[in-house]
Design a protein around this motif. Structure first.
Motif, PDB file in Angstrom:
ATOM      1  N   ASN A 189      -6.815  -3.880  -8.247  1.00 64.17           N
ATOM      2  CA  ASN A 189      -6.575  -2.929  -7.284  1.00 64.17           C
ATOM      3  C   ASN A 189      -5.224  -3.778  -6.239  1.00 64.17           C
ATOM      4  N   ALA A 190      -5.290  -5.211  -6.486  1.00 68.88           N
ATOM      5  CA  ALA A 190      -4.111  -5.820  -5.794  1.00 68.88           C
ATOM      6  C   ALA A 190      -2.872  -5.659  -6.648  1.00 68.88           C
ATOM      7  N   LEU A 191      -2.621  -5.482  -8.101  1.00 68.10           N
ATOM      8  CA  LEU A 191      -1.719  -5.067  -8.552  1.00 68.10           C
ATOM      9  C   LEU A 191      -1.169  -3.549  -8.306  1.00 68.10           C
ATOM     10  N   ALA A 192      -1.848  -2.625  -8.198  1.00 67.81           N
ATOM     11  CA  ALA A 192      -1.611  -1.220  -7.851  1.00 67.81           C
ATOM     12  C   ALA A 192      -1.038  -1.124  -6.398  1.00 67.81           C
ATOM     13  N   SER A 193      -1.717  -1.954  -5.512  1.00 66.84           N
ATOM     14  CA  SER A 193      -1.195  -2.124  -4.427  1.00 66.84           C
ATOM     15  C   SER A 193       0.199  -2.688  -4.040  1.00 66.84           C
ATOM     16  N   MET A 194       0.414  -3.654  -5.128  1.00 69.09           N
ATOM     17  CA  MET A 194       1.707  -4.447  -5.007  1.00 69.09           C
ATOM     18  C   MET A 194       2.814  -3.566  -5.584  1.00 69.09           C
ATOM     19  N   TYR A 195       2.412  -2.826  -6.695  1.00 70.28           N
ATOM     20  CA  TYR A 195       3.343  -1.916  -7.083  1.00 70.28           C
ATOM     21  C   TYR A 195       3.954  -0.645  -6.207  1.00 70.28           C
ATOM     22  N   HIS A 200       7.093   1.476  -6.633  1.00 70.93           N
ATOM     23  CA  HIS A 200       6.824   1.760  -8.123  1.00 70.93           C
ATOM     24  C   HIS A 200       5.667   2.507  -8.496  1.00 70.93           C
ATOM     25  N   LEU A 201       5.548   3.797  -8.147  1.00 76.91           N
ATOM     26  CA  LEU A 201       4.395   4.346  -8.116  1.00 76.91           C
ATOM     27  C   LEU A 201       3.873   4.610  -9.425  1.00 76.91           C
ATOM     28  N   GLU A 202       4.856   4.571 -10.390  1.00 73.47           N
ATOM     29  CA  GLU A 202       4.407   5.115 -11.709  1.00 73.47           C
ATOM     30  C   GLU A 202       3.625   3.741 -12.285  1.00 73.47           C
ATOM     31  N   ALA A 203       3.802   2.741 -11.949  1.00 72.62           N
ATOM     32  CA  ALA A 203       3.099   1.646 -12.439  1.00 72.62           C
ATOM     33  C   ALA A 203       1.616   1.464 -11.769  1.00 72.62           C
ATOM     34  N   SER A 204       1.583   1.796 -10.579  1.00 69.45           N
ATOM     35  CA  SER A 204       0.454   2.119  -9.698  1.00 69.45           C
ATOM     36  C   SER A 204      -0.491   3.093 -10.369  1.00 69.45           C
ATOM     37  N   GLN A 205       0.073   4.273 -10.545  1.00 71.11           N
ATOM     38  CA  GLN A 205      -0.784   5.224 -11.529  1.00 71.11           C
ATOM     39  C   GLN A 205      -1.290   4.789 -12.790  1.00 71.11           C
ATOM     40  N   PHE A 206      -0.409   4.102 -13.646  1.00 67.70           N
ATOM     41  CA  PHE A 206      -1.006   3.535 -14.958  1.00 67.70           C
ATOM     42  C   PHE A 206      -2.046   2.676 -14.691  1.00 67.70           C
ATOM     43  N   ILE A 207      -1.904   1.572 -13.820  1.00 68.97           N
ATOM     44  CA  ILE A 207      -3.079   0.550 -13.695  1.00 68.97           C
ATOM     45  C   ILE A 207      -4.141   1.405 -13.141  1.00 68.97           C
TER      46      ILE A 207
END
Length: 721
Positions: A189-195, A200-207
């Motif tokens: 969750n922290a990683l998705a929020s940070m991206y 960097h929405l693509e990284a959030s979607q991937f995570i």
């Protein structure tokens, strides 16, 4: 206190008595009072006592720094500072109160530390808005051979939620993978929020897609990520998927949806349906969304019937009224804040000041200035800047400058406010001189400063200053932000160098809509209608939606080229396809286009069917067309209409004089000239200047700055940058 006294009067002081005080701490509202009572009975608190005391103080009534210092003193006095977990709790306490220096000093003095101690300090710096300190501590933690855990990574990631620190965020992500830290839901969750915060929405979607153990927080994080990046449809779709998976929305879910600028009435219905209407945070967000989208009365009604009254909701309502120019209603709500004992802050006062644009409301602005002085809010930089902008808006330059020079500390935003105010007041030479003073005092300009000065160059018609500012941008590597590039393009087009404007435009990788509008207007000004139309098509290919300013430039291009069919087609597209309501300037363009083509019947019919009252620009466009087509009868009719409407514009007299001169009616020319003289105009008030002299010639020119040129000293300062 009575319970403790009764207990002590009937028992002897043993270790079990200390346990009794410990049990009181757990449910105490004022734990410090119980601690003082414990000391009064000469009991000796131990490490568990201090641990419970600190823990309960964190979650009880507000504690002052002085009281925390007292706890720290008692801890040192009794030698409890040898216990790592007690010191760690105290470090956390200091950080929660924002006393970062005291927390760090205590951490440095700790004889022993563990990973939890490092995590508490790192997390504290992160939560207090010191990301670089937190990252620096993380590096020191590794140097001291402490092994970070998941909590360390989760505490660090919020620090990297900005473009400047995206590289550090990726490095921490990679470190977590290499260290073999299991990707739990909290870390993901922290990683998705940070991206997401780094766009960097693509990284959030991937995570998010790879997460096996999604929880409500995970869904909220993804909905918030879409909301932050402006993807309302995806946020709503994600919300629907969350419901399909059987998760119940929380207040945070609703607030994330509301922050995505969703349709407030729809979300409002669902909030009632799922029983979250009594949550104060949700209702506040709902009120703010109604106010933001212009449904001010609905926002006020919702606020009125909700029992909790807060300053955030009222600020949103007041700001909405101010944006509409309804200062009376905004003032009424402001008075309500005083009646509710809600102390107005700087944001609320500034929201009112920004809405004072009508000269009839200037006295109200002065009243708010008085309130700011009385309450001490004028010392706030935001309020001072709001007042300076307001006074410049109404040409009260002395009052604005008095505020400016009385400020003990002048931040960049303050300098920008005065420079922008000078330009808006038509005093661009003074703005340039102030810019030189700003540089001599060590204050470096930013993109807003440069953009304001470039607008001043358009007023002065001074290409040389514009080129100097362009050189400053290149030499000092000022980021060519959207508004800076737009201002540079606008300056070059208005100072006669369209070729330079094109070079600037094509060097911008991703021009925003304002930049496209600027180059379209430039092409229209130079009669290059095909290039203007090409840019109109290209901006849509880029995924941008044209606005009213875009169509104003396109219609101007059609008018200059006499393209009647294309002009009427774009006018139709603007209204029907994009749902944009034409302004008076759009009507003036299309009326002038029809009139110059001799289509006076259609032009008059368009004016009669206008949804807004035509102004002098619309009638003037038709009168100018009459002059071109030598339509004397209609011209005289329009002149009479303008006279009875009491439009005191010398340009109308000049147009009628030219119309009579074209058809040889010289007696009427003289009569119109006499009427213009009687009205107070002589037809010679307009001045157009474009400076084409060299720098050497300019320095030898003793022209006063108010005449459109700068003095020698100002030139020398500008050329140094």
């Amino acid at each position: 206190m009575n319970v403790a006294s009764t207990f002590y009067s009937s028992t002897t002081r043993t270790a079990s008595n200390l346990s009794f005080f410990h049990s009181l701490f757990l449910n105490a509202r004022y734990p410090l009072s119980i601690f003082r009572q414990l000391l009064a009975f000469n009991s000796n608190p131990n490490h568990l006592t201090f641990s419970l005391l600190i823990k309960t103080c964190l979650f009880s009534s507000p504690t002052s720094p002085f009281q925390v210092f007292q706890i720290h003193t008692q801890l040192l006095k009794r030698g409890i500072n040898q216990f790592v977990y007690v010191n760690t709790s105290l470090v956390d306490f200091y950080m929660k109160l924002g006393l970062t220096n005291h927390a760090h000093q205590l951490f440095d003095d700790m004889p022993h530390r563990d990973v939890v101690s490092w995590n508490v300090l790192i997390c504290g710096y992160s939560q207090n808005g010191h990301p670089y300190h937190a990252l620096h501590l993380f590096v020191h933690m590794l140097k001291h051979c402490f092994r970070p855990n998941q909590t360390t990574i989760v505490s660090l990631l919020p620090c990297c939620g900005c473009h400047e620190l995206i590289l550090q965020g990726r490095s921490i992500h990679g470190f977590g993978i290499k260290a073999g830290l299991s990707c739990c839901a909290q870390l993901n969750n922290a990683l998705a929020s940070m991206y997401a915060k780094c766009d960097h929405l693509e990284a959030s979607q991937f995570i998010f897609g790879e997460m096996a153990d999604k929880n409500v927080v995970s869904w909220n994080t993804m909905i918030g990520a879409y909301s932050q990046n402006g993807y309302l449809d995806k946020a709503i779709l994600c919300f629907k998927d969350m419901l399909k998976e059987g998760f119940q929305p929380s207040p945070v879910t609703m607030m994330n949806l509301l922050s995505a600028n969703a349709i407030p009435a729809t979300v409002h219905c669902y909030i009632i349906k799922c029983g979250l209407i009594n949550d104060a945070s949700v209702v506040t967000s709902l009120v703010c969304l109604y106010a933001k989208q212009g449904f001010t009365d609905t926002a006020k009604l919702l606020y009125k019937y909700f029992p909790t009254k807060d300053l955030i909701s009222l600020t949103a309502i007041i700001s909405s009224y101010s944006e509409k120019g309804d200062i009376e209603s905004a003032t009424e709500c402001f008075i309500q804040t005083l009646q509710l004992d809600l102390k107005p802050d700087a944001v609320l006062l500034v929201s009112v000041l920004h809405g004072i644009t009508n000269p009839a409301h200037f006295a109200i602005g002065c009243v708010f200035h008085g309130y700011g002085l009385k309450s001490g809010l004028t010392t706030n930089c935001l309020v001072a800047n709001g007042l300076i902008s307001m006074y410049f808006r109404f040409d009260e330059i002395e009052a604005a400058l008095s505020l400016f020079y009385d400020m003990s500390e002048k931040l960049l935003i303050t300098w920008n406010s005065v420079i922008s105010g000078y330009v808006q007041a038509g005093k661009s030479s003074e703005a340039m001189e102030l810019f030189c003073k700003m540089n001599t005092r060590g204050q470096k300009p930013d993109g807003i400063t440069i953009a304001s000065l470039l607008s001043g160059c358009c007023q002065l018609g001074n290409l040389r200053i514009g080129e100097t500012l362009h050189c400053y941008i290149l030499r000092n590597k000022v980021i060519m932000e959207d508004f800076t590039g737009t201002a540079l393009i606008d300056m070059y087009t208005k100072c006669g160098r369209l070729d330079y404007a094109e070079k600037v435009f094509y060097r911008i990788n991703y021009p925003c809509l304002a930049t496209w509008n600027s180059i379209i207007s430039g092409y229209s000004l130079y009669g290059l209608e095909h290039k203007a139309f090409s840019c109109y098509s290209k901006l849509q290919e880029q995924g941008l939606k044209p606005d009213k300013i875009t169509f104003l430039g396109v219609l101007a291009a059609c008018t200059h080229a006499g393209l009647v069919f294309e002009g009427t087609e774009y006018f139709y597209i603007m209204k029907e396809e994009f749902g944009l309501m034409p302004d008076l300037q759009h009507y003036a363009c299309i009326v002038g286009l029809l009139g110059r083509a001799g289509l006076f019947k259609e032009a008059v019919e368009l004016i009669n069917n206008m949804e807004i009252q035509p102004d002098s620009a619309v009638w003037g466009a038709l009168l100018s067309a009459c002059c071109i087509q030598q339509e004397v009868k209609l011209g005289e009719s329009l002149a009479k209409k303008l006279f009875f409407l009491n439009y005191k514009n010398g340009g109308f007299y000049v147009l009628m004089s030219n119309l009579y001169a074209i058809v040889g009616r010289w007696d009427d020319v003289a009569r119109v000239r006499d009427m213009m003289s009687d009205s107070g105009g002589d037809g010679c008030s307009g001045v157009s200047i474009i400076q084409v002299t060299s720098l050497k010639d300019t320095n030898n020119n003793n022209t006063h700055p108010s005449e459109g040129y700068l003095n020698t000293s100002t030139w020398q300062h500008l050329c140094q940058y």
